[in-house]
Design a protein around this motif. Structure first.
Motif, mmCIF file in Angstrom:
data_model
loop_
_atom_site.group_PDB
_atom_site.id
_atom_site.type_symbol
_atom_site.label_atom_id
_atom_site.label_comp_id
_atom_site.label_asym_id
_atom_site.label_seq_id
_atom_site.Cartn_x
_atom_site.Cartn_y
_atom_site.Cartn_z
ATOM 1 N N GLY A 1 -9.335 10.439 -0.416
ATOM 2 C CA GLY A 1 -8.739 10.399 -1.737
ATOM 3 C C GLY A 1 -8.011 9.096 -1.987
ATOM 4 N N ALA A 2 -7.666 8.376 -0.915
ATOM 5 C CA ALA A 2 -6.994 7.082 -1.037
ATOM 6 C C ALA A 2 -7.319 6.223 0.169
ATOM 7 C CB ALA A 2 -5.484 7.271 -1.162
ATOM 8 N N TYR A 3 -7.341 4.916 -0.045
ATOM 9 C CA TYR A 3 -7.551 3.933 1.019
ATOM 10 C C TYR A 3 -6.429 2.903 0.954
ATOM 11 C CZ TYR A 3 -12.265 5.872 1.470
ATOM 12 O OH TYR A 3 -13.330 6.723 1.663
ATOM 13 N N ASP A 4 -6.206 2.209 2.058
ATOM 14 C CA ASP A 4 -5.099 1.246 2.102
ATOM 15 C C ASP A 4 -5.508 -0.156 1.669
ATOM 16 O OD1 ASP A 4 -6.646 0.695 4.330
ATOM 17 O OD2 ASP A 4 -4.934 0.253 5.632
ATOM 18 N N LYS A 5 -6.795 -0.357 1.344
ATOM 19 C CA LYS A 5 -7.265 -1.662 0.887
ATOM 20 C C LYS A 5 -7.991 -1.487 -0.446
ATOM 21 C CE LYS A 5 -7.997 -3.514 5.571
ATOM 22 N NZ LYS A 5 -7.612 -2.293 6.290
ATOM 23 N N GLN A 6 -7.694 -2.363 -1.401
ATOM 24 C CA GLN A 6 -8.332 -2.264 -2.714
ATOM 25 C C GLN A 6 -9.836 -2.453 -2.612
ATOM 26 O OE1 GLN A 6 -6.588 -1.451 -5.658
ATOM 27 N NE2 GLN A 6 -8.703 -1.060 -6.295
ATOM 28 N N ALA A 7 -10.282 -3.308 -1.689
ATOM 29 C CA ALA A 7 -11.719 -3.517 -1.522
ATOM 30 C C ALA A 7 -12.414 -2.233 -1.099
ATOM 31 C CB ALA A 7 -11.979 -4.622 -0.495
ATOM 32 N N ASP A 8 -11.779 -1.452 -0.215
ATOM 33 C CA ASP A 8 -12.365 -0.177 0.197
ATOM 34 C C ASP A 8 -12.435 0.785 -0.980
ATOM 35 O OD1 ASP A 8 -12.650 -1.098 2.756
ATOM 36 O OD2 ASP A 8 -10.929 -0.010 3.577
ATOM 37 N N VAL A 9 -11.376 0.843 -1.766
ATOM 38 C CA VAL A 9 -11.363 1.710 -2.950
ATOM 39 C C VAL A 9 -12.528 1.351 -3.870
ATOM 40 C CG1 VAL A 9 -10.087 2.368 -5.033
ATOM 41 C CG2 VAL A 9 -8.864 2.088 -2.871
#
Length: 376
Positions: A321-329
């Motif tokens: 539901g969430a990732y710590d890197k914007q690129a992963d999102v």
């Protein structure tokens, strides 16, 4: 098109988690053409300014579809390298929960508290979401000299795999195949040796539809000790191909030239098909106990709906539901949006013979993908 050699999935990858990288494909590639967006930046595939590595692993049933998905997505997102290792559902979930990959493919959703609790830790305090993206019949495959067609009820299949029916000329098999010349050959059942969502779907079918002949719960791990087995879909298919009198279970798209039994649905016998899988999915409710944005299907294996083939698997993409890197999102959202789109589903159908998910289900999947965010 360039196809790289196997590579490790990140520094934290589990031993044995190998990813095959498919880089940007030219229009002369037949797989890319089968699933490629129509040109330019695709609304389904995401913006062409995306970049980085997107690593996944899991269900080997998704292999053919994944080849088409990666090729199609990367045509308009050439800055993203998509890696997928088809190590099996169990291995993929383990890799995902460890943080080795950004998403997993699995032939069953996350279910037990151990998985869901670990997912919350891995997903930075949010729940993981299960998204149905691949629907396909599971074929009961067989290799029996002189026999090309076979009808089998769920009860008979259960007795075969439980070792209670041991020869091909057994009365129960003869009753469903009165016109077949069945030999006295010994039956050799083949099961998956690894943790497998296909095994869970197959044992769920036997449990629900086997009329009490199957006494085991649905499980990713084959419940009976001993017997012959094969690792992953390819290993099982090879084991069935390698003997006479063998029988196994696998995604229909991987069955090759092996015989495929028709299973009893109501009073008729139905062969595996994408259309039958779709009809079974439409006849099944969703699991209303799941968390918000999580979509899991409670397959009705006993349906008698016209044309339905209830020995079906729904394979999921499991993401955070969430990732710590914007690129992963950005990359996860773009790729999953593409594979669940009409374009992505048609690419999978062409490459793997799978059944495209309905427009309504696709819209719900897209709404769930849209909630993926940057961890706070």
């Amino acid at each position: 098109m360039k196809l790289s050699l196997p590579s490790r999935v990140g520094a934290v990858a589990l031993a044995g988690v190998i990813a095959v990288s498919l880089t940007a494909c030219g229009s002369d590639d037949p797989v890319a053409d089968a699933g490629s967006p129509s040109g330019g930046a695709s609304a389904d595939g995401g913006s062409s300014n995306l970049s980085g590595q997107l690593n996944g692993s899991g269900a080997s049933t998704q292999t053919s579809a994944m080849d088409a998905w990666r090729a199609g997505f990367q045509q308009t997102n050439s800055g993203v390298t998509v890696n997928y290792d088809p190590i099996g559902s169990g291995g993929g979930v383990t890799a995902f929960l460890s943080g080795a990959v950004q998403w997993a493919g699995s032939d069953s959703p996350l279910v037990n508290p151990d998985e869901t609790d670990k997912a919350k830790d891995r997903c930075f305090g949010t729940d993981a979401i299960d998204l149905p993206v691949y629907v396909s019949p599971i074929a009961v495959v067989f290799n029996l000299k002189g026999v090309d067609k076979l009808n089998l009820s769920a009860k008979t299949i259960a007795q075969i795999f439980d070792g209670k029916i041991t020869t091909w000329d057994d009365a129960a098999i003869k009753a469903d195949n009165p016109d077949a010349d069945l030999p006295s050959t010994k039956i050799t059942p083949i099961h998956r040796s690894d943790e497998s969502g296909t095994t869970k779907n197959f044992t769920d079918y036997l449990n629900q539809a086997g009329e009490g002949a199957w006494s085991y719960d649905a499980d990713k791990v084959w419940p009976i000790k001993g017997g012959e087995s094969g690792a992953q879909t390819q290993g099982l298919i090879q084991a069935v191909q390698g003997g006479d009198g063998t029988i196994g279970y696998a995604d229909e798209s991987q069955a090759g030239t092996l015989g495929q039994a028709s299973i009893k649905v109501g009073d008729t016998f139905t062969a595996p098909s994408a259309e039958g899988a779709a009809a079974a999915l439409d006849a099944s409710p969703r699991d209303d106990t799941r968390t918000e944005h999580d979509i899991a299907i409670k397959l009705d294996r006993t349906t008698t709906a016209a044309g339905a083939y209830p020995l079906v698997l729904v394979s999921y993409a499991i993401a955070c539901g969430a990732y710590d890197k914007q690129a992963d999102v950005d990359n996860v959202k773009a790729f999953l949006t593409y594979i669940s789109s009409s374009e992505g589903q048609q690419a999978a159908a062409g490459a793997a013979g799978s059944a495209p998910i309905s427009d309504k289900l696709a819209a719900d999947v897209k709404a769930s993908i849209d909630t993926i965010k940057l961890a706070s």
